[in-house]
Design a protein around this motif. Structure first.
Motif, PDB file in Angstrom:
ATOM      1  N   GLU A  77       0.822  -1.211   0.000  1.00 45.75           N
ATOM      2  CA  GLU A  77       0.000   0.000   0.000  1.00 45.75           C
ATOM      3  C   GLU A  77       0.858   1.263   0.000  1.00 45.75           C
ATOM      4  OE1 GLU A  77      -3.292   0.068  -0.477  1.00 45.75           O
ATOM      5  OE2 GLU A  77      -3.154  -2.106  -0.646  1.00 45.75           O
ATOM      6  N   GLY A  78       1.950   1.241   0.746  1.00 48.03           N
ATOM      7  CA  GLY A  78       2.814   2.411   0.834  1.00 48.03           C
ATOM      8  C   GLY A  78       3.458   2.787  -0.485  1.00 48.03           C
ATOM      9  N   PHE A  79       3.836   1.780  -1.269  1.00 55.64           N
ATOM     10  CA  PHE A  79       4.464   2.037  -2.561  1.00 55.64           C
ATOM     11  C   PHE A  79       3.471   2.019  -3.717  1.00 55.64           C
ATOM     12  CE2 PHE A  79       8.266   0.593  -0.200  1.00 55.64           C
ATOM     13  CZ  PHE A  79       9.115   1.636  -0.510  1.00 55.64           C
ATOM     14  N   GLY A  80       2.221   1.650  -3.441  1.00 58.12           N
ATOM     15  CA  GLY A  80       1.212   1.584  -4.492  1.00 58.12           C
ATOM     16  C   GLY A  80       1.445   0.443  -5.457  1.00 58.12           C
ATOM     17  N   TRP A  81       2.000  -0.659  -4.967  1.00 62.09           N
ATOM     18  CA  TRP A  81       2.310  -1.809  -5.814  1.00 62.09           C
ATOM     19  C   TRP A  81       1.087  -2.689  -6.015  1.00 62.09           C
ATOM     20  CZ3 TRP A  81       7.067  -3.343  -2.415  1.00 62.09           C
ATOM     21  CH2 TRP A  81       8.159  -2.538  -2.729  1.00 62.09           C
TER      22      TRP A  81
END
Length: 90
Positions: A77-81
């Motif tokens: 979620e943090g990197f939008g992967w």
């Protein structure tokens, strides 16, 4: 079935790959200043797995490490992967 993750430095057949690495790679893997070790120390290791116990039935196969799964979801979620990008990176 809920099973709390055992914090142990003892390696096993599946996770003890350190002996397969040369000295340079082993040193890099165990570098306390590496982002993944800092992430583990300050985030993953502090996750209270007991809060997730209600999500598991009392019978059946024991769960995977909740700490690891929550850590991976946070990175995703943090990197939008996407799921596939997460598994490529991890």
């Amino acid at each position: 079935m809920f099973r709390k993750t055992q914090d142990s430095s003892q390696s096993d057949l599946f996770s003890g790959f350190g002996q397969l690495l040369d000295d340079k790679k082993d040193k890099k893997l165990n570098d306390p200043k590496a982002w993944y070790n800092i992430f583990y120390k300050y985030f993953v290791s502090r996750i209270d797995e007991e809060k997730f116990a209600v999500l598991f039935s009392s019978t059946g196969r024991p769960n995977a490490s909740v700490k690891t799964l929550v850590g991976m979801m946070s990175l995703k979620e943090g990197f939008g992967w996407s799921d596939s990008q997460l598994f490529e990176q991890v």
